[in-house]
Design a protein around this motif. Structure first.
Motif, PDB file in Angstrom:
ATOM      1  N   ASP A   9      -7.692  -0.158   6.737  1.00  0.00           N
ATOM      2  CA  ASP A   9      -6.234  -0.083   6.606  1.00  0.00           C
ATOM      3  C   ASP A   9      -5.575   0.589   7.811  1.00  0.00           C
ATOM      4  O   ASP A   9      -4.884   1.600   7.673  1.00  0.00           O
ATOM      5  N   HIS A  11      -3.269  -0.803   9.837  1.00  0.00           N
ATOM      6  CA  HIS A  11      -1.827  -1.081   9.740  1.00  0.00           C
ATOM      7  C   HIS A  11      -1.094  -0.872  11.064  1.00  0.00           C
ATOM      8  O   HIS A  11      -0.106  -0.124  11.123  1.00  0.00           O
ATOM      9  N   ASP A  40      -6.572  -5.064   6.529  1.00  0.00           N
ATOM     10  CA  ASP A  40      -5.228  -4.562   6.812  1.00  0.00           C
ATOM     11  C   ASP A  40      -5.186  -3.942   8.208  1.00  0.00           C
ATOM     12  O   ASP A  40      -4.871  -2.757   8.373  1.00  0.00           O
ATOM     13  N   HIS A  71      -2.389  -7.664   4.309  1.00  0.00           N
ATOM     14  CA  HIS A  71      -1.329  -7.443   5.296  1.00  0.00           C
ATOM     15  C   HIS A  71      -1.559  -8.236   6.577  1.00  0.00           C
ATOM     16  O   HIS A  71      -0.684  -8.247   7.440  1.00  0.00           O
ATOM     17  N   HIS A 150     -11.947  -6.465   1.704  1.00  0.00           N
ATOM     18  CA  HIS A 150     -10.744  -5.609   1.738  1.00  0.00           C
ATOM     19  C   HIS A 150     -10.408  -5.124   0.332  1.00  0.00           C
ATOM     20  O   HIS A 150     -10.155  -3.948   0.119  1.00  0.00           O
ATOM     21  N   HIS A 187      -7.824  -1.035   0.884  1.00  0.00           N
ATOM     22  CA  HIS A 187      -6.659  -1.593   0.215  1.00  0.00           C
ATOM     23  C   HIS A 187      -5.772  -0.563  -0.486  1.00  0.00           C
ATOM     24  O   HIS A 187      -4.561  -0.624  -0.340  1.00  0.00           O
ATOM     25  N   HIS A 189      -5.619   2.656   0.000  1.00  0.00           N
ATOM     26  CA  HIS A 189      -5.366   3.864   0.811  1.00  0.00           C
ATOM     27  C   HIS A 189      -5.798   5.112   0.039  1.00  0.00           C
ATOM     28  O   HIS A 189      -5.170   6.166   0.135  1.00  0.00           O
TER      29      HIS A 189
HETATM   30 FE   LIG Z   1      -3.455  -1.321   3.335  1.00  0.00          FE
END
Ligand SMILES: [Fe+2]
Ligand SMILES: [Fe+2]
Length: 280
Positions: A9, A11, A40, A71, A150, A187, A189
């Motif tokens: 993640d 991001h 992500d 994402h 994920h 996923h 967090h």
């Molecule tokens: Fe995420």
């Protein structure tokens, strides 16, 4: 013994630059055999975000295995979402949606669980399950076998009805006889761990689930940014969680598992215990 770094993640687009730099400084220091990135990579699957994610990945000094997250599929661009959901991921990150890492001790397979039609949720297909089972089941029995997705197979302890990867039960049924040992995902967090049998009560094999928090996103959902260092030394496996303290990543939790009579047994360790104590 093998060392795996598990980050998730990232991001890009919502990343904290200082934390990205801190992560890149940390990774070479413990000489991982492989860095696992469980999806992500971007915030909204935009071109610039993928360029930044790709630049980050190319700075990782060891092999890596990466899978996409929800994402990494465009959310607002409906045409791209419907027709070419992972085109940018394939272009900037990798065209391989069934990645494999294998050496003398370790076999890691990745599966794409992001789906345009499922929005934030994900699922695994029957074709993917067959592919994974074919790979795991024919691999040498002594290999430690890891699946990376994920979307998670196990809900957080405080949210037992959280949505999980679709067809996860069918995947577990198919992969359990192949000697699967560990599931890595992200996923939510949230970093948490457990035995898969705590949720899939029909399953017989003890399989560890290790969920990583977000490594670099500003959307932390109540937890500090973190990543996991995993030391695989069967019948022992040790998870060190490193969390961002505002200046650097610091080890905050060590959890040791030992396989006893076919079942992984865990014990959280005081972070001041030494490595040799952790494996005693
Ligand atoms: Fe995420
Ligand atoms: Fe996600």
């Amino acid at each position: 013994m093998r060392v795996v770094a598990h980050i998730s993640d990232l991001h890009f687009g919502m990343e904290d630059e200082r934390i990205v730099e801190g992560l890149l400084e940390d990774l070479p220091g413990f000489h991982p055999s492989v860095v696992v990135i469980s999806g992500d990579l971007t915030q909204r699957a935009r071109k610039k975000q993928f360029e930044a994610a790709g630049a980050f990945i190319r700075k990782i000094p060891v092999p890596y295995l990466v899978v996409p997250g929800n994402h990494d599929i465009p959310f607002y661009d409906f045409v791209r979402r419907a027709l070419t959901p992972l085109r940018r991921y394939r272009h900037y990150i990798t065209a391989d949606l069934n990645p494999v890492f294998k050496d003398d001790e370790l076999m890691i397979l990745g599966a794409n669980t992001a789906r345009a039609a499922a929005f934030k949720n994900g699922r695994i297909s029957m074709a993917q399950i067959k592919f994974l089972a074919d790979k795991f089941c024919v691999a040498e029995g002594h290999l430690f076998k890891v699946l990376v997705t994920h979307h998670p197979f196990l809900p957080p302890l405080d949210n037992p009805y959280a949505s999980l990867v679709g067809r996860g039960d069918l995947a577990v049924q198919a992969l359990e006889p192949c000697g699967l040992d560990l599931l890595l995902a992200g996923h939510y967090h949230r970093s948490y761990m457990g035995d898969l049998r705590s949720h899939y009560i029909a399953e017989k094999r003890s399989i560890i689930v290790a969920q990583a928090g977000t490594a670099t996103s500003k959307r932390t959902r109540g937890e500090k940014n973190s990543y996991d260092r995993i030391i695989i030394d069967p019948p022992n496996i040790c998870f060190d969680r490193y969390a961002w303290d505002g200046r650097r990543f610091a080890k905050t939790l060590t959890t040791q598992y030992k396989k006893v009579n076919g079942a992984w047994q865990s014990r959280p360790q005081n972070i001041h215990e030494t490595r040799s104590q952790a494996f005693r």
